[in-house]
Design a protein around this motif. Sequence first.
Motif, mmCIF file in Angstrom:
data_model
loop_
_atom_site.group_PDB
_atom_site.id
_atom_site.type_symbol
_atom_site.label_atom_id
_atom_site.label_comp_id
_atom_site.label_asym_id
_atom_site.label_seq_id
_atom_site.Cartn_x
_atom_site.Cartn_y
_atom_site.Cartn_z
ATOM 1 N N SER A 288 0.842 -1.265 -0.019
ATOM 2 C CA SER A 288 0.040 -0.005 0.175
ATOM 3 C C SER A 288 0.823 1.244 -0.052
ATOM 4 O O SER A 288 2.270 1.069 0.348
ATOM 5 C CB SER A 288 -0.811 -0.042 1.162
ATOM 6 O OG SER A 288 -0.117 0.118 2.541
ATOM 7 N N ARG B 90 -3.393 5.861 -5.133
ATOM 8 C CA ARG B 90 -4.541 6.629 -5.081
ATOM 9 C C ARG B 90 -5.175 7.101 -6.331
ATOM 10 O O ARG B 90 -6.252 7.465 -6.427
ATOM 11 C CB ARG B 90 -4.745 7.791 -4.132
ATOM 12 C CG ARG B 90 -4.203 7.377 -2.465
ATOM 13 C CD ARG B 90 -4.496 8.321 -1.355
ATOM 14 N NE ARG B 90 -5.734 8.785 -1.446
ATOM 15 C CZ ARG B 90 -6.116 9.764 -0.510
ATOM 16 N NH1 ARG B 90 -5.369 10.181 0.381
ATOM 17 N NH2 ARG B 90 -7.560 9.975 -0.555
ATOM 18 N N SER B 91 -4.438 7.114 -7.107
ATOM 19 C CA SER B 91 -4.826 7.478 -8.485
ATOM 20 C C SER B 91 -3.983 6.776 -9.876
ATOM 21 O O SER B 91 -2.880 6.540 -9.379
ATOM 22 C CB SER B 91 -4.743 9.082 -8.658
ATOM 23 O OG SER B 91 -3.539 9.443 -8.752
ATOM 24 N N PRO B 92 -4.532 6.738 -10.981
ATOM 25 C CA PRO B 92 -3.687 6.197 -12.039
ATOM 26 C C PRO B 92 -2.404 7.246 -12.066
ATOM 27 O O PRO B 92 -1.515 6.744 -12.786
ATOM 28 C CB PRO B 92 -4.787 6.331 -13.110
ATOM 29 C CG PRO B 92 -5.965 6.286 -12.618
ATOM 30 C CD PRO B 92 -5.942 6.987 -11.550
ATOM 31 N N HIS B 93 -2.639 8.645 -12.052
ATOM 32 C CA HIS B 93 -1.540 9.395 -12.176
ATOM 33 C C HIS B 93 -0.384 9.073 -11.529
ATOM 34 O O HIS B 93 0.792 9.127 -11.937
ATOM 35 C CB HIS B 93 -1.902 10.836 -11.855
ATOM 36 C CG HIS B 93 -0.692 11.897 -11.891
ATOM 37 N ND1 HIS B 93 -0.293 12.456 -13.032
ATOM 38 C CD2 HIS B 93 -0.177 12.604 -10.974
ATOM 39 C CE1 HIS B 93 0.829 13.089 -12.681
ATOM 40 N NE2 HIS B 93 0.849 13.271 -11.340
ATOM 41 N N LYS B 94 -0.347 8.642 -10.251
ATOM 42 C CA LYS B 94 0.531 8.367 -9.160
ATOM 43 C C LYS B 94 1.170 7.101 -9.591
ATOM 44 O O LYS B 94 2.202 6.779 -9.264
ATOM 45 C CB LYS B 94 -0.098 8.431 -7.756
ATOM 46 C CG LYS B 94 -0.567 9.722 -7.425
ATOM 47 C CD LYS B 94 -1.079 9.545 -5.752
ATOM 48 C CE LYS B 94 -1.446 10.955 -5.135
ATOM 49 N NZ LYS B 94 -0.242 11.784 -5.121
ATOM 50 N N ILE C 97 -5.575 0.570 -8.096
ATOM 51 C CA ILE C 97 -6.106 2.071 -7.550
ATOM 52 C C ILE C 97 -6.952 1.890 -6.295
ATOM 53 O O ILE C 97 -8.112 1.276 -6.360
ATOM 54 C CB ILE C 97 -6.998 2.749 -8.606
ATOM 55 C CG1 ILE C 97 -5.928 2.832 -9.908
ATOM 56 C CG2 ILE C 97 -7.254 4.164 -8.144
ATOM 57 C CD1 ILE C 97 -4.623 3.415 -9.725
ATOM 58 N N VAL C 98 -6.670 2.618 -5.175
ATOM 59 C CA VAL C 98 -7.498 2.674 -4.138
ATOM 60 C C VAL C 98 -7.322 4.101 -3.821
ATOM 61 O O VAL C 98 -6.750 4.798 -2.921
ATOM 62 C CB VAL C 98 -6.703 2.010 -2.747
ATOM 63 C CG1 VAL C 98 -7.515 2.043 -1.563
ATOM 64 C CG2 VAL C 98 -6.350 0.232 -3.089
ATOM 65 N N GLU C 99 -8.763 4.627 -4.226
ATOM 66 C CA GLU C 99 -9.017 6.028 -4.272
ATOM 67 C C GLU C 99 -8.997 6.414 -2.706
ATOM 68 O O GLU C 99 -8.451 7.819 -2.509
ATOM 69 C CB GLU C 99 -10.028 6.546 -5.055
ATOM 70 C CG GLU C 99 -9.738 6.010 -6.375
ATOM 71 C CD GLU C 99 -10.998 6.552 -7.020
ATOM 72 O OE1 GLU C 99 -12.229 6.852 -6.677
ATOM 73 O OE2 GLU C 99 -11.227 6.392 -8.339
ATOM 74 N N ASP C 100 -9.626 6.021 -1.770
ATOM 75 C CA ASP C 100 -10.199 6.679 -0.543
ATOM 76 C C ASP C 100 -10.174 5.581 0.629
ATOM 77 O O ASP C 100 -10.898 4.741 0.501
ATOM 78 C CB ASP C 100 -11.453 7.411 -0.800
ATOM 79 C CG ASP C 100 -11.937 8.151 0.750
ATOM 80 O OD1 ASP C 100 -10.951 8.348 1.694
ATOM 81 O OD2 ASP C 100 -12.732 8.571 0.811
ATOM 82 N N LYS D 202 -12.651 7.080 4.821
ATOM 83 C CA LYS D 202 -14.145 7.474 4.617
ATOM 84 C C LYS D 202 -14.792 7.790 5.865
ATOM 85 O O LYS D 202 -15.970 8.367 6.001
ATOM 86 C CB LYS D 202 -15.012 6.390 3.765
ATOM 87 C CG LYS D 202 -14.519 6.087 2.636
ATOM 88 C CD LYS D 202 -15.369 5.023 1.795
ATOM 89 C CE LYS D 202 -14.734 4.707 0.353
ATOM 90 N NZ LYS D 202 -15.577 3.600 -0.345
ATOM 91 N N ALA E 232 -11.912 -0.109 1.732
ATOM 92 C CA ALA E 232 -11.567 0.309 0.474
ATOM 93 C C ALA E 232 -10.651 -0.608 -0.304
ATOM 94 O O ALA E 232 -10.350 -0.127 -1.508
ATOM 95 C CB ALA E 232 -10.988 1.623 0.535
#
Length: 400
Positions: A13, A39-43, A62-65, A68, A90
Amino acid sequence: MHTISSSDKVLVSGANGFVAMWVVHKLLDKGYAVRGAVRSPHKGRYLEDYFKAYGNKFEIAIVEDITKVVIRICGVDQRLISHFLYQDGAFDEAVKGVHAIVHTASPFYLDAPSVNELLGPAVNGTVGILKSALKYGLVQSPRSSFPDWPLFRQGIKRVIVTSSAAAVSDFSVYKVLNEDDWNEPSIREIETKGAGAPGYVKYYASKTAAERAAWIFYKENKTMISWDLTVLNPPYVFGPPIHELGSVEALNTSSRLWYDAVVVGGQPEDFLKTGLAFIDVRDLANAHTLALEKEAAGDERIIVSGGPFIWQQWRRYPSVKPYFIIANQLCTAVDVATSFSPSPILSHPKLPVGYPGLADTVKPLAEFDTRKAARILGLTYLNQEQVTRDCLADFEKRGW
Protein backbone atom coordinates in the motif's frame (compact mmCIF):
# COMPACT_ATOMS: atom_id res chain seq x y z
CA MET A 1 3.18 -19.22 11.17
CA HIS A 2 3.31 -18.59 7.42
CA THR A 3 6.01 -17.38 5.06
CA ILE A 4 5.83 -16.44 1.41
CA SER A 5 7.50 -18.24 -1.47
CA SER A 6 9.21 -16.86 -4.56
CA SER A 7 6.10 -17.38 -6.71
CA ASP A 8 3.87 -15.33 -4.40
CA LYS A 9 2.36 -11.90 -5.02
CA VAL A 10 2.65 -9.11 -2.43
CA LEU A 11 0.38 -6.07 -2.12
CA VAL A 12 2.22 -2.91 -1.04
CA SER A 13 0.00 0.00 0.00
CA GLY A 14 1.06 3.59 -0.58
CA ALA A 15 3.46 2.21 -3.18
CA ASN A 16 4.51 5.63 -4.46
CA GLY A 17 5.85 6.67 -1.05
CA PHE A 18 9.44 7.02 0.15
CA VAL A 19 9.58 3.75 2.10
CA ALA A 20 7.07 1.76 0.05
CA MET A 21 8.81 2.28 -3.27
CA TRP A 22 12.04 0.85 -1.86
CA VAL A 23 10.02 -2.08 -0.47
CA VAL A 24 8.59 -2.70 -3.96
CA HIS A 25 12.10 -2.48 -5.42
CA LYS A 26 13.50 -4.99 -2.91
CA LEU A 27 10.65 -7.46 -3.44
CA LEU A 28 10.93 -7.31 -7.22
CA ASP A 29 14.70 -7.79 -7.02
CA LYS A 30 14.11 -10.96 -5.03
CA GLY A 31 11.72 -12.35 -7.64
CA TYR A 32 8.35 -11.70 -6.04
CA ALA A 33 5.37 -10.34 -7.96
CA VAL A 34 4.17 -7.01 -6.55
CA ARG A 35 0.87 -5.16 -6.72
CA GLY A 36 1.38 -1.53 -5.78
CA ALA A 37 -1.64 0.31 -4.37
CA VAL A 38 -1.83 4.03 -5.14
CA ARG A 39 -4.62 6.60 -4.97
CA SER A 40 -4.83 7.52 -8.65
CA PRO A 41 -3.68 6.36 -12.10
CA HIS A 42 -1.50 9.47 -12.27
CA LYS A 43 0.44 8.37 -9.17
CA GLY A 44 0.84 4.91 -10.66
CA ARG A 45 2.36 5.95 -13.98
CA TYR A 46 5.73 6.86 -12.49
CA LEU A 47 5.93 3.46 -10.79
CA GLU A 48 4.98 1.60 -13.95
CA ASP A 49 7.73 3.37 -15.83
CA TYR A 50 10.32 2.96 -13.05
CA PHE A 51 9.67 -0.79 -12.71
CA LYS A 52 9.02 -1.56 -16.37
CA ALA A 53 12.09 -3.81 -16.55
CA TYR A 54 10.24 -6.29 -14.30
CA GLY A 55 7.46 -6.76 -16.88
CA ASN A 56 4.28 -8.37 -15.58
CA LYS A 57 5.85 -8.93 -12.17
CA PHE A 58 4.62 -5.46 -11.23
CA GLU A 59 1.07 -4.13 -11.44
CA ILE A 60 -0.91 -1.20 -10.10
CA ALA A 61 -4.11 -1.20 -8.02
CA ILE A 62 -6.07 2.02 -7.50
CA VAL A 63 -7.38 2.60 -3.97
CA GLU A 64 -8.92 6.05 -4.10
CA ASP A 65 -10.04 6.65 -0.53
CA ILE A 66 -9.00 4.96 2.70
CA THR A 67 -10.37 7.72 4.97
CA LYS A 68 -14.14 7.56 4.58
CA VAL A 69 -14.79 7.53 8.32
CA VAL A 70 -14.60 10.60 10.56
CA ILE A 71 -13.42 9.41 13.95
CA ARG A 72 -13.99 10.60 17.48
CA ILE A 73 -11.13 10.63 19.98
CA CYS A 74 -11.93 8.29 22.83
CA GLY A 75 -8.70 6.47 23.67
CA VAL A 76 -6.75 3.53 22.34
CA ASP A 77 -9.14 0.84 23.44
CA GLN A 78 -12.17 -1.09 22.26
CA ARG A 79 -14.29 2.07 22.00
CA LEU A 80 -11.93 3.61 19.46
CA ILE A 81 -11.57 0.48 17.36
CA SER A 82 -15.33 -0.09 17.21
CA HIS A 83 -15.66 2.96 14.96
CA PHE A 84 -13.85 1.13 12.19
CA LEU A 85 -14.56 -2.59 12.27
CA TYR A 86 -17.62 -2.69 10.06
CA GLN A 87 -16.93 0.00 7.49
CA ASP A 88 -16.72 -1.02 3.84
CA GLY A 89 -13.12 -1.83 2.92
CA ALA A 90 -11.49 0.37 0.32
CA PHE A 91 -8.85 -2.35 -0.16
CA ASP A 92 -11.25 -5.21 -1.00
CA GLU A 93 -10.34 -5.40 -4.68
CA ALA A 94 -6.65 -4.74 -4.09
CA VAL A 95 -6.18 -7.71 -1.74
CA LYS A 96 -7.82 -10.27 -4.00
CA GLY A 97 -5.34 -12.84 -5.25
CA VAL A 98 -2.33 -11.73 -3.19
CA HIS A 99 -0.43 -13.90 -0.76
CA ALA A 100 0.94 -11.19 1.54
CA ILE A 101 0.38 -7.52 2.33
CA VAL A 102 2.79 -4.75 3.31
CA HIS A 103 0.84 -1.76 4.62
CA THR A 104 2.97 1.39 4.63
CA ALA A 105 0.36 4.01 3.74
CA SER A 106 -0.01 6.50 6.59
CA PRO A 107 0.43 10.28 6.71
CA PHE A 108 3.62 11.70 8.25
CA TYR A 109 3.84 15.42 8.77
CA LEU A 110 4.22 17.50 11.89
CA ASP A 111 1.93 20.47 11.29
CA ALA A 112 -1.55 18.92 11.06
CA PRO A 113 -4.11 21.51 12.26
CA SER A 114 -6.60 18.88 13.46
CA VAL A 115 -6.35 15.50 15.15
CA ASN A 116 -8.54 13.70 12.62
CA GLU A 117 -6.31 14.77 9.73
CA LEU A 118 -3.68 12.27 10.88
CA LEU A 119 -5.56 9.88 13.15
CA GLY A 120 -8.38 9.15 10.71
CA PRO A 121 -6.23 8.01 7.76
CA ALA A 122 -3.79 6.15 10.03
CA VAL A 123 -6.36 4.11 11.95
CA ASN A 124 -8.95 3.68 9.22
CA GLY A 125 -6.35 2.77 6.60
CA THR A 126 -4.78 0.16 8.87
CA VAL A 127 -8.01 -1.41 10.07
CA GLY A 128 -9.49 -1.15 6.58
CA ILE A 129 -6.74 -3.17 4.94
CA LEU A 130 -6.85 -5.76 7.74
CA LYS A 131 -10.60 -6.08 7.31
CA SER A 132 -10.11 -6.65 3.59
CA ALA A 133 -7.42 -9.23 4.35
CA LEU A 134 -9.85 -10.95 6.72
CA LYS A 135 -12.62 -10.84 4.16
CA TYR A 136 -10.53 -12.37 1.36
CA GLY A 137 -8.05 -14.44 3.35
CA LEU A 138 -10.30 -16.47 5.62
CA VAL A 139 -10.07 -20.21 6.07
CA GLN A 140 -13.84 -20.31 6.48
CA SER A 141 -16.33 -17.50 5.95
CA PRO A 142 -18.33 -16.24 8.93
CA ARG A 143 -21.39 -16.08 6.67
CA SER A 144 -23.82 -15.80 9.53
CA SER A 145 -22.30 -12.45 10.46
CA PHE A 146 -21.29 -11.32 6.97
CA PRO A 147 -23.67 -13.01 4.47
CA ASP A 148 -22.36 -10.94 1.54
CA TRP A 149 -18.84 -12.33 1.85
CA PRO A 150 -17.74 -15.03 -0.63
CA LEU A 151 -17.51 -18.61 0.65
CA PHE A 152 -14.06 -19.53 -0.69
CA ARG A 153 -11.00 -17.34 -0.93
CA GLN A 154 -7.33 -17.71 -1.65
CA GLY A 155 -5.37 -17.51 1.59
CA ILE A 156 -3.24 -14.52 2.54
CA LYS A 157 -0.24 -15.75 4.51
CA ARG A 158 1.18 -12.69 6.26
CA VAL A 159 0.44 -9.00 6.76
CA ILE A 160 3.21 -6.51 7.60
CA VAL A 161 2.20 -3.17 9.09
CA THR A 162 4.77 -0.37 9.07
CA SER A 163 4.31 1.36 12.40
CA SER A 164 6.85 3.71 13.98
CA ALA A 165 9.09 4.31 16.95
CA ALA A 166 6.56 7.05 17.68
CA ALA A 167 4.20 4.27 18.83
CA VAL A 168 6.81 3.04 21.32
CA SER A 169 7.37 6.15 23.48
CA ASP A 170 6.76 9.88 23.77
CA PHE A 171 10.48 10.22 24.62
CA SER A 172 9.80 12.50 27.57
CA VAL A 173 12.02 10.36 29.82
CA TYR A 174 15.29 8.82 28.66
CA LYS A 175 15.36 5.01 28.66
CA VAL A 176 16.33 2.03 26.53
CA LEU A 177 13.10 1.07 24.81
CA ASN A 178 11.93 -2.34 23.66
CA GLU A 179 8.86 -3.89 22.06
CA ASP A 180 6.93 -3.90 25.36
CA ASP A 181 6.86 -0.10 25.46
CA TRP A 182 3.93 1.96 24.15
CA ASN A 183 3.38 5.68 23.69
CA GLU A 184 0.30 6.07 25.87
CA PRO A 185 1.13 9.66 26.95
CA SER A 186 0.53 11.00 23.44
CA ILE A 187 -2.99 9.56 23.45
CA ARG A 188 -3.74 11.14 26.82
CA GLU A 189 -2.43 14.50 25.61
CA ILE A 190 -4.61 14.34 22.50
CA GLU A 191 -7.65 13.51 24.61
CA THR A 192 -6.90 16.50 26.85
CA LYS A 193 -5.81 19.12 24.32
CA GLY A 194 -7.39 17.99 21.06
CA ALA A 195 -6.42 20.26 18.17
CA GLY A 196 -4.34 22.33 20.60
CA ALA A 197 -1.79 19.55 21.02
CA PRO A 198 1.58 20.04 19.29
CA GLY A 199 1.84 18.65 15.76
CA TYR A 200 4.36 15.99 16.69
CA VAL A 201 2.03 14.72 19.43
CA LYS A 202 -0.77 14.35 16.88
CA TYR A 203 1.56 12.28 14.71
CA TYR A 204 2.71 10.15 17.67
CA ALA A 205 -0.92 9.54 18.64
CA SER A 206 -1.87 8.55 15.09
CA LYS A 207 0.86 5.90 14.93
CA THR A 208 0.09 4.60 18.40
CA ALA A 209 -3.65 4.38 17.76
CA ALA A 210 -3.17 2.74 14.35
CA GLU A 211 -0.86 0.06 15.71
CA ARG A 212 -3.06 -0.63 18.71
CA ALA A 213 -5.99 -0.95 16.33
CA ALA A 214 -4.09 -3.46 14.22
CA TRP A 215 -3.25 -5.71 17.17
CA ILE A 216 -6.78 -5.53 18.63
CA PHE A 217 -8.36 -6.37 15.28
CA TYR A 218 -5.92 -9.23 14.73
CA LYS A 219 -6.42 -10.79 18.15
CA GLU A 220 -10.21 -10.48 18.07
CA ASN A 221 -10.45 -12.15 14.66
CA LYS A 222 -7.57 -14.60 14.92
CA THR A 223 -9.76 -17.70 14.82
CA MET A 224 -11.16 -16.67 11.42
CA ILE A 225 -8.02 -15.70 9.53
CA SER A 226 -5.43 -17.54 7.50
CA TRP A 227 -2.62 -15.03 7.97
CA ASP A 228 -0.44 -13.76 10.77
CA LEU A 229 0.59 -10.20 11.59
CA THR A 230 4.01 -8.58 11.93
CA VAL A 231 4.56 -4.94 12.89
CA LEU A 232 7.82 -3.08 12.24
CA ASN A 233 8.70 0.01 14.30
CA PRO A 234 11.36 2.18 12.63
CA PRO A 235 12.50 5.60 13.90
CA TYR A 236 13.48 8.41 11.49
CA VAL A 237 14.00 6.99 8.00
CA PHE A 238 16.78 8.55 5.91
CA GLY A 239 18.50 7.59 2.68
CA PRO A 240 18.32 8.32 -1.06
CA PRO A 241 14.77 8.54 -2.44
CA ILE A 242 13.59 6.78 -5.58
CA HIS A 243 9.96 7.93 -5.52
CA GLU A 244 8.76 10.75 -7.76
CA LEU A 245 10.09 14.14 -6.68
CA GLY A 246 9.95 17.41 -8.55
CA SER A 247 11.83 19.55 -6.03
CA VAL A 248 13.38 19.67 -2.58
CA GLU A 249 10.02 20.89 -1.29
CA ALA A 250 8.46 17.55 -2.28
CA LEU A 251 10.77 15.52 -0.04
CA ASN A 252 9.07 13.45 2.64
CA THR A 253 9.22 14.83 6.17
CA SER A 254 12.23 12.93 7.51
CA SER A 255 14.31 13.45 4.36
CA ARG A 256 13.54 17.17 4.34
CA LEU A 257 14.60 17.49 7.97
CA TRP A 258 17.87 15.71 7.13
CA TYR A 259 18.48 17.85 4.04
CA ASP A 260 17.89 21.08 5.95
CA ALA A 261 20.13 20.02 8.84
CA VAL A 262 23.06 18.68 6.81
CA VAL A 263 22.95 20.71 3.57
CA VAL A 264 21.12 23.96 4.29
CA GLY A 265 21.94 24.68 7.92
CA GLY A 266 20.86 27.64 10.00
CA GLN A 267 19.03 25.64 12.66
CA PRO A 268 19.25 26.89 16.25
CA GLU A 269 21.29 25.09 18.86
CA ASP A 270 18.15 23.87 20.61
CA PHE A 271 17.15 21.94 17.47
CA LEU A 272 20.59 20.50 16.77
CA LYS A 273 20.81 18.94 20.21
CA THR A 274 17.59 17.00 19.64
CA GLY A 275 17.11 13.86 17.57
CA LEU A 276 16.17 10.25 18.16
CA ALA A 277 17.35 7.28 16.06
CA PHE A 278 17.54 6.43 12.38
CA ILE A 279 17.42 3.65 9.82
CA ASP A 280 18.36 3.82 6.15
CA VAL A 281 15.36 3.37 3.87
CA ARG A 282 17.12 0.49 2.08
CA ASP A 283 17.62 -1.35 5.37
CA LEU A 284 13.97 -0.78 6.22
CA ALA A 285 12.92 -2.21 2.84
CA ASN A 286 15.11 -5.22 3.56
CA ALA A 287 13.49 -5.59 6.98
CA HIS A 288 10.05 -5.79 5.35
CA THR A 289 11.20 -8.49 2.96
CA LEU A 290 12.85 -10.50 5.74
CA ALA A 291 9.72 -10.16 7.87
CA LEU A 292 7.74 -11.81 5.08
CA GLU A 293 10.26 -14.61 4.72
CA LYS A 294 11.12 -15.46 8.32
CA GLU A 295 8.64 -17.79 9.99
CA ALA A 296 9.53 -16.52 13.47
CA ALA A 297 8.48 -12.97 12.54
CA GLY A 298 4.80 -13.87 12.67
CA ASP A 299 2.86 -12.37 15.60
CA GLU A 300 5.82 -10.13 16.45
CA ARG A 301 6.34 -6.43 17.04
CA ILE A 302 9.91 -5.61 15.96
CA ILE A 303 11.91 -2.42 16.48
CA VAL A 304 14.34 -1.78 13.61
CA SER A 305 16.91 0.95 14.24
CA GLY A 306 20.44 1.67 13.08
CA GLY A 307 21.22 3.66 16.20
CA PRO A 308 20.50 6.88 18.11
CA PHE A 309 21.59 10.34 17.02
CA ILE A 310 21.17 13.99 17.73
CA TRP A 311 21.15 16.27 14.73
CA GLN A 312 24.60 17.62 15.57
CA GLN A 313 26.10 14.22 16.24
CA TRP A 314 25.54 10.70 14.97
CA ARG A 315 26.79 7.78 17.01
CA ARG A 316 28.26 4.75 15.27
CA TYR A 317 27.56 1.20 16.30
CA PRO A 318 29.42 -2.03 15.70
CA SER A 319 27.72 -4.37 13.25
CA VAL A 320 27.31 -7.21 15.75
CA LYS A 321 25.55 -5.45 18.64
CA PRO A 322 23.94 -2.24 17.36
CA TYR A 323 22.06 -1.68 20.60
CA PHE A 324 25.11 -0.76 22.68
CA ILE A 325 26.78 2.65 22.54
CA ILE A 326 30.52 2.60 21.94
CA ALA A 327 31.82 5.79 23.53
CA ASN A 328 34.91 6.14 21.35
CA GLN A 329 33.05 5.64 18.07
CA LEU A 330 31.59 9.06 17.54
CA CYS A 331 31.19 11.31 14.51
CA THR A 332 29.01 14.28 13.75
CA ALA A 333 26.65 14.36 10.79
CA VAL A 334 28.11 17.63 9.62
CA ASP A 335 31.66 16.36 10.11
CA VAL A 336 30.86 13.31 7.99
CA ALA A 337 29.33 15.49 5.30
CA THR A 338 32.33 17.83 5.21
CA SER A 339 35.00 15.14 5.44
CA PHE A 340 34.50 13.50 2.04
CA SER A 341 37.18 14.14 -0.56
CA PRO A 342 36.04 14.70 -3.18
CA SER A 343 32.72 15.88 -1.86
CA PRO A 344 29.63 14.06 -3.18
CA ILE A 345 27.86 17.43 -3.41
CA LEU A 346 30.24 19.87 -5.12
CA SER A 347 27.42 22.34 -5.70
CA HIS A 348 27.53 23.03 -1.94
CA PRO A 349 31.24 23.66 -1.25
CA LYS A 350 30.60 25.01 2.26
CA LEU A 351 28.32 22.70 4.14
CA PRO A 352 27.17 23.92 7.57
CA VAL A 353 29.22 22.91 10.61
CA GLY A 354 26.56 23.59 13.24
CA TYR A 355 27.88 23.71 16.80
CA PRO A 356 30.95 21.46 17.11
CA GLY A 357 31.20 19.93 20.56
CA LEU A 358 27.49 20.31 21.25
CA ALA A 359 26.94 16.55 21.21
CA ASP A 360 29.40 16.09 24.08
CA THR A 361 26.94 17.87 26.40
CA VAL A 362 23.71 16.04 25.51
CA LYS A 363 22.51 12.54 24.73
CA PRO A 364 19.77 11.16 22.47
CA LEU A 365 16.19 11.24 23.71
CA ALA A 366 16.09 7.44 23.83
CA GLU A 367 17.78 4.28 22.66
CA PHE A 368 16.23 1.16 21.22
CA ASP A 369 16.98 -2.45 22.02
CA THR A 370 17.18 -4.08 18.58
CA ARG A 371 18.12 -7.58 19.68
CA LYS A 372 14.81 -8.98 18.45
CA ALA A 373 15.45 -7.65 14.93
CA ALA A 374 18.92 -9.19 14.99
CA ARG A 375 17.65 -12.54 16.30
CA ILE A 376 14.58 -12.95 14.08
CA LEU A 377 15.47 -11.01 10.94
CA GLY A 378 19.28 -11.12 11.06
CA LEU A 379 19.12 -7.45 10.13
CA THR A 380 22.27 -5.35 9.72
CA TYR A 381 22.42 -1.62 9.07
CA LEU A 382 24.16 0.90 6.86
CA ASN A 383 26.20 3.34 8.94
CA GLN A 384 25.99 7.12 9.02
CA GLU A 385 28.87 7.60 6.61
CA GLN A 386 27.23 5.44 3.94
CA VAL A 387 23.86 7.11 4.40
CA THR A 388 25.39 10.58 4.24
CA ARG A 389 27.49 9.88 1.17
CA ASP A 390 24.58 8.34 -0.75
CA CYS A 391 22.13 11.10 0.19
CA LEU A 392 24.52 13.88 -0.78
CA ALA A 393 25.33 12.17 -4.08
CA ASP A 394 21.63 11.84 -4.83
CA PHE A 395 20.96 15.50 -4.03
CA GLU A 396 23.86 16.52 -6.28
CA LYS A 397 22.49 14.43 -9.15
CA ARG A 398 19.12 16.15 -8.77
CA GLY A 399 20.69 19.60 -8.73
CA TRP A 400 19.67 20.33 -5.14
